[in-house]
Design a protein around this motif. Structure first.
Motif, PDB file in Angstrom:
ATOM      1  N   ILE A 122     -10.262  65.842  48.446  1.00 20.07           N
ATOM      2  CA  ILE A 122     -10.248  64.861  49.527  1.00 20.07           C
ATOM      3  C   ILE A 122      -9.837  63.508  48.950  1.00 20.07           C
ATOM      4  O   ILE A 122     -10.218  63.161  47.825  1.00 20.07           O
ATOM      5  N   PHE A 123      -9.058  62.769  49.713  1.00 19.52           N
ATOM      6  CA  PHE A 123      -8.620  61.446  49.288  1.00 19.52           C
ATOM      7  C   PHE A 123      -9.433  60.415  50.073  1.00 19.52           C
ATOM      8  O   PHE A 123      -9.212  60.244  51.282  1.00 19.52           O
ATOM      9  N   PRO A 124     -10.381  59.753  49.423  1.00 17.22           N
ATOM     10  CA  PRO A 124     -11.321  58.881  50.130  1.00 17.22           C
ATOM     11  C   PRO A 124     -10.670  57.763  50.939  1.00 17.22           C
ATOM     12  O   PRO A 124     -11.248  57.312  51.937  1.00 17.22           O
ATOM     13  N   GLU A 125      -9.474  57.304  50.530  1.00 19.74           N
ATOM     14  CA  GLU A 125      -8.813  56.217  51.256  1.00 19.74           C
ATOM     15  C   GLU A 125      -8.308  56.672  52.621  1.00 19.74           C
ATOM     16  O   GLU A 125      -8.009  55.844  53.478  1.00 19.74           O
ATOM     17  N   ALA A 126      -8.181  57.993  52.821  1.00 22.82           N
ATOM     18  CA  ALA A 126      -7.820  58.594  54.113  1.00 22.82           C
ATOM     19  C   ALA A 126      -6.409  58.248  54.571  1.00 22.82           C
ATOM     20  O   ALA A 126      -6.140  58.182  55.766  1.00 22.82           O
ATOM     21  N   GLY A 127      -5.514  58.051  53.649  1.00 19.39           N
ATOM     22  CA  GLY A 127      -4.125  57.775  54.002  1.00 19.39           C
ATOM     23  C   GLY A 127      -3.377  57.151  52.850  1.00 19.39           C
ATOM     24  O   GLY A 127      -3.992  56.623  51.917  1.00 19.39           O
ATOM     25  N   ASN A 128      -2.045  57.224  52.898  1.00 22.05           N
ATOM     26  CA  ASN A 128      -1.232  56.716  51.790  1.00 22.05           C
ATOM     27  C   ASN A 128      -0.304  55.593  52.258  1.00 22.05           C
ATOM     28  O   ASN A 128       0.895  55.601  52.006  1.00 22.05           O
ATOM     29  N   TRP A 129      -0.903  54.604  52.934  1.00 21.15           N
ATOM     30  CA  TRP A 129      -0.087  53.512  53.474  1.00 21.15           C
ATOM     31  C   TRP A 129       0.101  52.360  52.486  1.00 21.15           C
ATOM     32  O   TRP A 129       0.733  51.355  52.817  1.00 21.15           O
ATOM     33  N   ALA A 130      -0.435  52.479  51.265  1.00 21.48           N
ATOM     34  CA  ALA A 130      -0.267  51.420  50.268  1.00 21.48           C
ATOM     35  C   ALA A 130      -0.228  52.048  48.881  1.00 21.48           C
ATOM     36  O   ALA A 130      -0.653  53.195  48.688  1.00 21.48           O
ATOM     37  N   ASN A 131       0.267  51.290  47.904  1.00 19.98           N
ATOM     38  CA  ASN A 131       0.378  51.778  46.534  1.00 19.98           C
ATOM     39  C   ASN A 131      -0.623  51.124  45.593  1.00 19.98           C
ATOM     40  O   ASN A 131      -0.406  51.065  44.382  1.00 19.98           O
ATOM     41  N   VAL A 132      -1.698  50.599  46.163  1.00 16.21           N
ATOM     42  CA  VAL A 132      -2.819  50.086  45.368  1.00 16.21           C
ATOM     43  C   VAL A 132      -4.100  50.660  45.942  1.00 16.21           C
ATOM     44  O   VAL A 132      -4.155  51.075  47.101  1.00 16.21           O
ATOM     45  N   LEU A 133      -5.139  50.676  45.119  1.00 15.30           N
ATOM     46  CA  LEU A 133      -6.394  51.290  45.513  1.00 15.30           C
ATOM     47  C   LEU A 133      -7.084  50.471  46.601  1.00 15.30           C
ATOM     48  O   LEU A 133      -7.185  49.258  46.514  1.00 15.30           O
ATOM     49  N   ARG A 134      -7.572  51.177  47.622  1.00  9.18           N
ATOM     50  CA  ARG A 134      -8.209  50.541  48.776  1.00  9.18           C
ATOM     51  C   ARG A 134      -9.641  51.041  48.935  1.00  9.18           C
ATOM     52  O   ARG A 134     -10.019  52.054  48.350  1.00  9.18           O
ATOM     53  N   ALA A 215      -3.784  49.462  35.406  1.00  6.98           N
ATOM     54  CA  ALA A 215      -4.560  48.295  35.825  1.00  6.98           C
ATOM     55  C   ALA A 215      -3.953  47.587  37.024  1.00  6.98           C
ATOM     56  O   ALA A 215      -4.676  47.107  37.901  1.00  6.98           O
ATOM     57  N   GLU A 216      -2.623  47.516  37.087  1.00  2.94           N
ATOM     58  CA  GLU A 216      -1.976  46.774  38.167  1.00  2.94           C
ATOM     59  C   GLU A 216      -2.066  47.479  39.513  1.00  2.94           C
ATOM     60  O   GLU A 216      -1.744  46.901  40.546  1.00  2.94           O
ATOM     61  N   LYS A 217      -2.536  48.738  39.531  1.00  2.00           N
ATOM     62  CA  LYS A 217      -2.629  49.495  40.774  1.00  2.00           C
ATOM     63  C   LYS A 217      -4.070  49.678  41.250  1.00  2.00           C
ATOM     64  O   LYS A 217      -4.313  50.379  42.227  1.00  2.00           O
ATOM     65  N   ARG A 218      -4.998  49.022  40.586  1.00  2.00           N
ATOM     66  CA  ARG A 218      -6.408  49.214  40.926  1.00  2.00           C
ATOM     67  C   ARG A 218      -6.840  48.446  42.166  1.00  2.00           C
ATOM     68  O   ARG A 218      -7.950  48.634  42.659  1.00  2.00           O
ATOM     69  N   GLY A 219      -5.995  47.592  42.676  1.00  2.00           N
ATOM     70  CA  GLY A 219      -6.227  46.934  43.948  1.00  2.00           C
ATOM     71  C   GLY A 219      -7.594  46.320  44.101  1.00  2.00           C
ATOM     72  O   GLY A 219      -8.021  45.474  43.320  1.00  2.00           O
ATOM     73  N   HIS A 220      -8.319  46.737  45.126  1.00  2.00           N
ATOM     74  CA  HIS A 220      -9.629  46.174  45.451  1.00  2.00           C
ATOM     75  C   HIS A 220     -10.686  46.488  44.401  1.00  2.00           C
ATOM     76  O   HIS A 220     -11.769  45.908  44.425  1.00  2.00           O
ATOM     77  N   TYR A 221     -10.388  47.403  43.483  1.00  2.00           N
ATOM     78  CA  TYR A 221     -11.357  47.777  42.454  1.00  2.00           C
ATOM     79  C   TYR A 221     -10.930  47.291  41.068  1.00  2.00           C
ATOM     80  O   TYR A 221     -11.420  47.774  40.054  1.00  2.00           O
ATOM     81  N   SER A 222     -10.059  46.297  41.051  1.00  2.00           N
ATOM     82  CA  SER A 222      -9.625  45.706  39.793  1.00  2.00           C
ATOM     83  C   SER A 222     -10.618  44.654  39.310  1.00  2.00           C
ATOM     84  O   SER A 222     -11.281  43.981  40.102  1.00  2.00           O
ATOM     85  N   ASP A 223     -10.693  44.502  37.995  1.00  2.00           N
ATOM     86  CA  ASP A 223     -11.493  43.425  37.411  1.00  2.00           C
ATOM     87  C   ASP A 223     -10.720  42.104  37.397  1.00  2.00           C
ATOM     88  O   ASP A 223     -11.293  41.056  37.112  1.00  2.00           O
ATOM     89  N   ASP A 224      -9.438  42.175  37.708  1.00  2.00           N
ATOM     90  CA  ASP A 224      -8.563  41.007  37.682  1.00  2.00           C
ATOM     91  C   ASP A 224      -8.507  40.371  39.072  1.00  2.00           C
ATOM     92  O   ASP A 224      -8.030  41.004  40.020  1.00  2.00           O
ATOM     93  N   PRO A 225      -8.969  39.142  39.222  1.00  2.00           N
ATOM     94  CA  PRO A 225      -8.948  38.490  40.541  1.00  2.00           C
ATOM     95  C   PRO A 225      -7.543  38.422  41.152  1.00  2.00           C
ATOM     96  O   PRO A 225      -7.394  38.510  42.371  1.00  2.00           O
ATOM     97  N   VAL A 227      -5.121  40.629  40.835  1.00  2.00           N
ATOM     98  CA  VAL A 227      -4.783  41.951  41.383  1.00  2.00           C
ATOM     99  C   VAL A 227      -5.520  42.172  42.701  1.00  2.00           C
ATOM    100  O   VAL A 227      -4.945  42.683  43.671  1.00  2.00           O
ATOM    101  N   ARG A 228      -6.787  41.765  42.762  1.00  2.00           N
ATOM    102  CA  ARG A 228      -7.549  41.903  44.011  1.00  2.00           C
ATOM    103  C   ARG A 228      -6.948  41.029  45.104  1.00  2.00           C
ATOM    104  O   ARG A 228      -6.866  41.432  46.269  1.00  2.00           O
ATOM    105  N   GLU A 229      -6.511  39.837  44.745  1.00  2.00           N
ATOM    106  CA  GLU A 229      -5.907  38.929  45.728  1.00  2.00           C
ATOM    107  C   GLU A 229      -4.618  39.512  46.276  1.00  2.00           C
ATOM    108  O   GLU A 229      -4.364  39.449  47.487  1.00  2.00           O
ATOM    109  N   ALA A 230      -3.813  40.088  45.397  1.00  2.00           N
ATOM    110  CA  ALA A 230      -2.546  40.677  45.830  1.00  2.00           C
ATOM    111  C   ALA A 230      -2.757  41.880  46.744  1.00  2.00           C
ATOM    112  O   ALA A 230      -1.884  42.212  47.553  1.00  2.00           O
ATOM    113  N   ALA A 231      -3.924  42.525  46.626  1.00  2.00           N
ATOM    114  CA  ALA A 231      -4.206  43.716  47.434  1.00  2.00           C
ATOM    115  C   ALA A 231      -4.762  43.389  48.813  1.00  2.00           C
ATOM    116  O   ALA A 231      -4.914  44.291  49.646  1.00  2.00           O
ATOM    117  N   LYS A 232      -5.049  42.116  49.064  1.00  2.00           N
ATOM    118  CA  LYS A 232      -5.618  41.743  50.364  1.00  2.00           C
ATOM    119  C   LYS A 232      -4.684  42.159  51.502  1.00  2.00           C
ATOM    120  O   LYS A 232      -3.480  41.938  51.453  1.00  2.00           O
TER     121      LYS A 232
END
Length: 252
Positions: A122-134, A215-225, A227-232
């Motif tokens: 199962i894919f917890p994000e429930a869809g593949n509409w983005a290329n970063v973790l949601r 690291a650049e694809k970790r989106g909302h679960y990144s330790d880098d602010p 990367v998280r900002e870019a995933a908004k």
């Protein structure tokens, strides 16, 4: 008790073995395919396999790396897959859910698959509409809470480049990074407390997956602010206010 739906999935084992064999050859031919941590994948269930979902072909990668047959809980409609490929999941067989409906029947059937010792993807994000973790939808965590099954995190990188690369006569570099099983989890709360506990399980799933992808694809679960900002904005669930397959008030 085994359900009719579970019996249907079990009856597909011969064709699944053939499709598994095809997947090995296809990934070898069409991609530069690498498996990391293959020894971490249990050969038997009960087990819930969770992964990031950036491409409509992600389930094929799990079929390729799973040491035994894997069942899937997934969207009844795949809006990003070419129509010429939609027959593949139908032949493999999966438990369909219409996003935005609550997915009660699909979750019940998935629970039966796990409880009989099966392996569920199962894919917890429930869809593949983005290329970063949601952030996850609650389904995967709910199943973990209800069944007490262990969870296997899988990080996939490069799957979204498979077909664009082939169009340029190149093979995409694809890496499937398999983490170590974790859990089980026990949810004891009620009401809001219960929901918060399930949400915490979902966040732990995503954190485990995040550690397995670049690291650049970790989106909302990144330790880098940064990367998280870019995933908004990617956290917006496309079916929050509608039901998948809905046409003029009717679900197809």
């Amino acid at each position: 008790a085994k359900s009719i739906e579970a019996e249907k999935l079990q009856s597909r084992q011969p064709i699944r073995r053939f499709m598994k064999w095809l997947s090995v050859g296809a990934f070898r031919l069409l991609t530069d395919f690498e498996i990391i941590g293959g020894e971490n994948f249990p050969t038997t269930g009960p087990l819930i396999v969770v992964g990031n979902h950036f491409s409509f072909v992600d389930p094929a990668a799990l079929v390729r790396v799973a040491p035994s047959s894997i069942d899937f809980l997934g969207g009844a409609i795949n809006p990003h897959a070419p129509k010429i490929l939609t027959w593949i999941p139908r032949i493999w067989g999966f438990l369909p859910v219409y996003r935005g409906t609550g997915s009660k029947f699909g979750l019940q059937e998935a629970e039966k698959v796990i409880n009989r010792g099966g392996i569920l993807g199962i894919f917890p994000e429930a869809g593949n509409w983005a290329n970063v973790l949601r952030p996850p939808r609650p389904g995967a965590a709910y199943l973990a809470a209800m069944t007490g099954a262990q969870i296997l995190p899988v990080g996939m990188d490069g799957m979204e480049e498979v077909f664009p690369s082939l169009a340029k006569f190149r093979r995409a570099k694809v890496t499937v990074n398999i983490g170590k099983p974790f859990g089980p989890f026990n949810v004891t709360g009620k009401g809001r407390e219960r929901r918060e506990q399930i949400n915490a399980i979902g966040d732990e799933m995503m954190s485990q997956i995040a550690a397995l992808i670049p690291a650049e694809k970790r989106g909302h679960y990144s330790d880098d602010p940064a990367v998280r900002e870019a995933a908004k904005g990617t956290e917006a669930y496309p079916w929050q206010e509608k039901r998948e397959g809905e046409v003029e008030g009717q679900v197809m």
